[in-house]
Write a protein that holds these residues in place. Structure first.
Motif, PDB file in Angstrom:
ATOM      1  N   ARG A 545       0.817  -1.216   0.000  1.00  0.00           N
ATOM      2  CA  ARG A 545       0.000   0.000   0.000  1.00  0.00           C
ATOM      3  C   ARG A 545       0.848   1.262   0.000  1.00  0.00           C
ATOM      4  N   MET A 546       2.000   1.193   0.582  1.00  0.00           N
ATOM      5  CA  MET A 546       2.906   2.340   0.526  1.00  0.00           C
ATOM      6  C   MET A 546       3.337   2.613  -0.907  1.00  0.00           C
ATOM      7  N   PHE A 547       3.559   1.534  -1.671  1.00  0.00           N
ATOM      8  CA  PHE A 547       3.906   1.698  -3.091  1.00  0.00           C
ATOM      9  C   PHE A 547       2.731   2.289  -3.867  1.00  0.00           C
ATOM     10  N   GLN A 548       1.541   1.880  -3.531  1.00  0.00           N
ATOM     11  CA  GLN A 548       0.355   2.429  -4.204  1.00  0.00           C
ATOM     12  C   GLN A 548       0.221   3.931  -3.942  1.00  0.00           C
ATOM     13  N   ALA A 549       0.517   4.352  -2.696  1.00  0.00           N
ATOM     14  CA  ALA A 549       0.499   5.788  -2.398  1.00  0.00           C
ATOM     15  C   ALA A 549       1.564   6.524  -3.196  1.00  0.00           C
ATOM     16  N   PHE A 550       2.734   5.866  -3.361  1.00  0.00           N
ATOM     17  CA  PHE A 550       3.798   6.460  -4.178  1.00  0.00           C
ATOM     18  C   PHE A 550       3.332   6.683  -5.612  1.00  0.00           C
ATOM     19  N   ILE A 552       0.269   6.972  -6.809  1.00  0.00           N
ATOM     20  CA  ILE A 552      -0.788   7.988  -6.919  1.00  0.00           C
ATOM     21  C   ILE A 552      -0.195   9.396  -6.818  1.00  0.00           C
ATOM     22  N   CYS A 553       0.650   9.622  -5.813  1.00  0.00           N
ATOM     23  CA  CYS A 553       1.232  10.959  -5.627  1.00  0.00           C
ATOM     24  C   CYS A 553       2.131  11.336  -6.799  1.00  0.00           C
ATOM     25  N   ASN A 554       2.890  10.381  -7.300  1.00  0.00           N
ATOM     26  CA  ASN A 554       3.768  10.668  -8.438  1.00  0.00           C
ATOM     27  C   ASN A 554       2.958  11.035  -9.672  1.00  0.00           C
ATOM     28  N   THR A 555       1.835  10.357  -9.878  1.00  0.00           N
ATOM     29  CA  THR A 555       0.970  10.661 -11.024  1.00  0.00           C
ATOM     30  C   THR A 555       0.342  12.043 -10.894  1.00  0.00           C
ATOM     31  N   ILE A 556      -0.137  12.355  -9.688  1.00  0.00           N
ATOM     32  CA  ILE A 556      -0.730  13.684  -9.477  1.00  0.00           C
ATOM     33  C   ILE A 556       0.301  14.774  -9.750  1.00  0.00           C
ATOM     34  N   ALA A 557       1.520  14.591  -9.218  1.00  0.00           N
ATOM     35  CA  ALA A 557       2.562  15.596  -9.438  1.00  0.00           C
ATOM     36  C   ALA A 557       2.917  15.713 -10.914  1.00  0.00           C
ATOM     37  N   MET A 558       2.934  14.575 -11.619  1.00  0.00           N
ATOM     38  CA  MET A 558       3.285  14.592 -13.043  1.00  0.00           C
ATOM     39  C   MET A 558       2.280  15.398 -13.856  1.00  0.00           C
ATOM     40  N   PHE A 559       1.007  15.110 -13.708  1.00  0.00           N
ATOM     41  CA  PHE A 559       0.003  15.769 -14.547  1.00  0.00           C
ATOM     42  C   PHE A 559      -0.250  17.221 -14.128  1.00  0.00           C
ATOM     43  N   CYS A 560      -0.131  17.515 -12.834  1.00  0.00           N
ATOM     44  CA  CYS A 560      -0.270  18.919 -12.405  1.00  0.00           C
ATOM     45  C   CYS A 560       0.863  19.770 -12.972  1.00  0.00           C
ATOM     46  N   SER A 561       2.085  19.260 -12.897  1.00  0.00           N
ATOM     47  CA  SER A 561       3.206  20.019 -13.463  1.00  0.00           C
ATOM     48  C   SER A 561       3.111  20.116 -14.979  1.00  0.00           C
ATOM     49  N   MET A 562       2.605  19.051 -15.617  1.00  0.00           N
ATOM     50  CA  MET A 562       2.421  19.119 -17.065  1.00  0.00           C
ATOM     51  C   MET A 562       1.373  20.163 -17.425  1.00  0.00           C
ATOM     52  N   MET A 597       4.816  15.639  -5.188  1.00  0.00           N
ATOM     53  CA  MET A 597       6.129  15.095  -5.505  1.00  0.00           C
ATOM     54  C   MET A 597       6.905  14.794  -4.223  1.00  0.00           C
ATOM     55  N   SER A 598       6.777  15.654  -3.224  1.00  0.00           N
ATOM     56  CA  SER A 598       7.452  15.408  -1.947  1.00  0.00           C
ATOM     57  C   SER A 598       6.920  14.148  -1.285  1.00  0.00           C
ATOM     58  N   THR A 599       5.614  13.934  -1.377  1.00  0.00           N
ATOM     59  CA  THR A 599       5.035  12.721  -0.806  1.00  0.00           C
ATOM     60  C   THR A 599       5.516  11.481  -1.543  1.00  0.00           C
ATOM     61  N   ALA A 600       5.595  11.555  -2.869  1.00  0.00           N
ATOM     62  CA  ALA A 600       6.093  10.417  -3.644  1.00  0.00           C
ATOM     63  C   ALA A 600       7.537  10.090  -3.268  1.00  0.00           C
ATOM     64  N   PHE A 601       8.348  11.112  -3.111  1.00  0.00           N
ATOM     65  CA  PHE A 601       9.736  10.874  -2.695  1.00  0.00           C
ATOM     66  C   PHE A 601       9.779  10.225  -1.315  1.00  0.00           C
ATOM     67  N   LEU A 602       8.949  10.715  -0.384  1.00  0.00           N
ATOM     68  CA  LEU A 602       8.957  10.197   0.976  1.00  0.00           C
ATOM     69  C   LEU A 602       8.569   8.726   1.010  1.00  0.00           C
ATOM     70  N   THR A 603       7.481   8.359   0.326  1.00  0.00           N
ATOM     71  CA  THR A 603       7.046   6.955   0.314  1.00  0.00           C
ATOM     72  C   THR A 603       8.056   6.068  -0.386  1.00  0.00           C
ATOM     73  N   LEU A 663      -4.845  11.826   3.596  1.00  0.00           N
ATOM     74  CA  LEU A 663      -3.732  11.118   2.981  1.00  0.00           C
ATOM     75  C   LEU A 663      -2.657  10.794   4.000  1.00  0.00           C
ATOM     76  N   TRP A 664      -2.349  11.777   4.871  1.00  0.00           N
ATOM     77  CA  TRP A 664      -1.311  11.501   5.878  1.00  0.00           C
ATOM     78  C   TRP A 664      -1.761  10.415   6.846  1.00  0.00           C
ATOM     79  N   ARG A 665      -3.032  10.435   7.196  1.00  0.00           N
ATOM     80  CA  ARG A 665      -3.525   9.415   8.118  1.00  0.00           C
ATOM     81  C   ARG A 665      -3.484   8.036   7.476  1.00  0.00           C
ATOM     82  N   VAL A 666      -3.847   7.946   6.205  1.00  0.00           N
ATOM     83  CA  VAL A 666      -3.828   6.661   5.502  1.00  0.00           C
ATOM     84  C   VAL A 666      -2.412   6.137   5.382  1.00  0.00           C
TER      85      VAL A 666
END
Length: 716
Positions: A545-550, A552-562, A597-603, A663-666
């Protein structure tokens, strides 16, 4: 000699009165003294004087100071040891002793001991009235008022040791007979190093008889303060002696002459209900005394929450509730300032009176953020009329709550029916204008909360402008055209281009990093020769599940920055107005991309060091702290975040904040579940299993069998 001259002066009718005072202090009625007994006592004293005179006559002059000090200490030890007059005289009247014939007893009696005290001090401290009487006849005049290192005179010593009134009378009469002394009350008014007179000492020791006697001799010291700013009247509050209280507070005193701390206020501070009632009964003028700030008993009671004081709110004392202190506050305003609304109920008659600044209790409660008081005042039909009243500066309670950033009180004000948001003060400012200026001055969270509370109250009401405002503040007419003026003052295209390029660099870096992270996931992928057909090319930690959070966060950061990159590219080919609008539209996506992106790096990092729990925990929780800082800095740091006036956008912002919190709680919960799951899936945490020296896989036989079955399924 000086001692011999004083013998005849002291020999008179004083002895009888002293004896009477001494017996009076012992308690009980005075017995009848016959003439024979009186003559017998006089005969005893004549013998004592004769013995002392013989010793003084036989003494030699020019005594060695060391020897004088030595014998003075011997006499002092006799006094401190409880010796009487006869024991004292026996030390000095042995004329057959050759060692005593060479002693100058006059110098011994007038010498100074340790701490600069004399034998008079020693006798006064020991409570030896007979010895004190004998010494007073033979010591020099200068010792009567002499002070030791603490500034105490012999009279101070009598009071400090709870001595008799007879001892005090002997000292006072002898002091009044001193030549070349104009002030006959000098001994009574002498202060020691702590500023205490003998009366201060007597009150502190609880000597009622001595206090009454000193007051009868001189009333002036009762008004004086010591170094601690306490008069004898105030010191009486610290002891439990009704006789002293009656003696002091039954006097007809002038309050204006009392120095230091007011005794009536001391009764409030020390919660002396009995003395408070006694003072009001004996001398009502003392109840009107104030402190250095002009506060009376009800000001102090409202500040210290002394509810019992308001039980004495009688017609004789009601006028005190209308008095202002030096700040202009009434007692009811002090109660509102401190948040004690129960005292406001007791002061209901003056609850609508303004203070020196024209502020009501509602103004004060709003200014100091007393939400409970504000709610109580607004629930009272008589006091809700204070809602829109203005003070001397034109500020209502709403203005003050915003001016001092008190969101707790502000919420109750804006939710009250009848609140007028269109009132402007003497500076031509609405409450929302003050909130906006406070927000521009600093970034404290209470400034934002106060501004948000006002915005919520203004939702759906639209802008308001009073026509009178254009007369009070002429520049307000130009604020109607603020939008047009802002468009006319657009920055130069080159400046806008620099802003766009800076943001483009940040967005491009985020896009590049997140794109690369999408194909270089933590743990790698399953190899083609070591995985089943369905798991080939899949991430090894896909079920984590930690990988799944990674992901999701990486995808959000990718498309928002795009999204930011696309908008900024389009902004460079249009005019400056559209470019500015496009630039502003990229703010929110970039604010989402950076924390994501920070969350993706952390996970991701937490997953890679999962085999070392202490390191994984340290990185994870440390990252959460910094992630919270980034989120607050991006979302709450920009004042524009609080300028959203449309309800849908405001709700969307709140939902985004809740989403981050969820998200932080999950993630925290997921990480706690990962330890047990990783132990069960240990063989899948690497791209390929380790091999031994022979090059064979170190998996068990069952694992090999499963792999062969997957590669060569059986035919049916």
């Amino acid at each position: 000699m000086e001692g011999e001259l004083s013998i005849e002066v002291e020999d008179g009718g004083m002895n009888n009165s002293i004896a009477e005072e001494v017996k009076k202090d012992e308690g009980g009625p005075l017995p009848e003294v016959s003439e024979d007994e009186r003559d017998s006592e006089e005969e005893i004293w004549r013998g004592r004087r004769e013995r002392m005179n013989n010793a003084l006559a036989a003494s030699a002059g020019g005594q060695d100071p060391a020897k004088t000090y030595k014998y003075a200490r011997k006499l002092a030890r006799v006094i401190r040891g409880g010796g009487n007059v006869d024991e004292f005289l026996s030390k000095i009247d042995d004329l057959n002793d050759p060692l005593l014939r060479d002693i100058d007893w006059s110098a011994v009696l007038n010498s100074r001991l340790e701490c600069n005290e004399s034998l008079l001090h020693v006798a006064a401290s020991a409570g030896k009235d007979d010895l004190l009487r004998l010494l007073l006849e033979y010591v020099g005049d200068f010792l009567i008022t002499t002070q030791d290192n603490w500034g105490d005179t012999p009279l101070h010593r009598v009071a400090r040791s709870a001595g008799s009134t007879g001892a005090a009378e002997m000292l006072i009469r002898r002091a009044r007979d001193l030549p070349n002394v104009e002030d006959k009350s000098l001994l009574l008014r002498t202060k020691n190093k702590c500023g205490d007179t003998a009366l201060h000492k007597a009150v502190r020791r609880g000597c009622a008889n001595l206090v009454r006697y000193l007051l009868s001799e001189d009333l002036e010291p009762v008004y004086w303060k010591n170094a601690s700013k306490k008069s004898p009247l105030y010191l009486a509050l610290l002891i439990n002696d009704s006789a002293i209280h009656e003696a002091l507070f039954s006097l007809s005193l002038e309050p204006s002459r009392i120095e230091g701390l007011p005794p009536i206020l001391g009764a409030v501070v020390h919660q002396r209900h009995d003395l408070f009632a006694l003072i009001l009964k004996k001398n009502m003028k003392l109840a009107a005394m104030t402190d250095s700030n002009g506060g009376n008993i009800f000001h102090l009671a409202a500040h210290l929450n002394r509810a019992w004081v308001f039980q004495f709110l009688q017609p004789e004392t009601e006028y005190l509730t209308l008095e202002q202190d030096m700040n202009g506050d009434l007692p009811v305003h002090i109660a509102s300032k401190m948040g004690y609304f129960e005292h406001i109920k007791k002061l209901e008659k003056v609850s609508r009176c303004p203070n020196g600044q024209g502020q009501t209790v509602l103004h004060v409660a709003a200014k100091y953020g007393r939400a409970f008081v504000v709610r109580y005042l607004l629930s009272d039909p008589k006091l809700v009329l204070l809602l829109n009243l203005a003070d001397h500066d034109g500020n209502t309670a709403l203005h003050l709550a915003v001016m001092y950033s008190q969101p707790a009180a502000l919420i109750h004000l804006v939710r009250t029916d009848g609140i007028d948001l269109s009132v402007f003060n003497h500076r031509g400012l609405y409450a929302v204008d003050i909130a906006r200026r406070r927000l521009a001055m600093g970034y404290e969270i209470r400034h934002h909360l106060a501004y948000l509370a006002l915005l919520c109250s203004l939702a759906g009401k639209g802008p308001f402008k009073s026509p009178e405002l254009f007369l009070v503040r002429a520049e307000a007419r130009d604020e109607e055209l603020s939008v047009v003026r802002s468009l006319e003052s657009m920055p130069d295209r080159d400046i806008v281009k620099d802003y766009i390029n800076s943001r483009m660099v940040v967005a491009t870096l985020v896009t590049t990093v997140t794109f690369a992270a999408g194909f270089a996931v933590p743990g790698g992928f399953n190899s083609l020769d070591k995985a089943s057909k369905d798991e080939r090319g899949m991430a090894t930690m896909l079920d984590n599940r930690m990988f799944q959070a990674f992901a999701i966060c990486n995808t959000i950061a990718m498309f928002c920055s795009m999204t930011v990159v696309v908008n900024l590219i389009w902004a460079q080919v249009v005019d400056v107005n559209v470019a500015v609008a496009a630039f502003e539209r990229t703010t929110l996506p970039l604010k989402i991309a950076l924390p994501a992106m920070s969350t993706a790096f952390l996970t991701g990092v937490t997953l890679t060091v999962g085999k070392l729990p202490w390191l994984a925990n340290t990185i994870f929780y440390l990252g959460l702290v910094f992630l919270l800082i980034i989120s607050v800095a991006k979302l709450l740091g920009d004042p524009l975040f609080f300028h959203i006036r449309r309800r849908p956008l405001r709700r969307l912002t709140f939902w985004l904040i809740l989403a981050y919190i969820y998200l932080w709680r999950v993630e925290t919960y997921i990480y706690d579940e990962n330890d047990a799951e990783d132990n069960r899936r240990e063989e899948k945490t690497f791209a390929s299993p380790p091999v031994d020296v022979a090059g064979e896989s170190r998996t068990d036989d069952s694992a090999k069998a499963k792999c062969e079955d997957a590669l060569h399924p059986p035919s049916h």
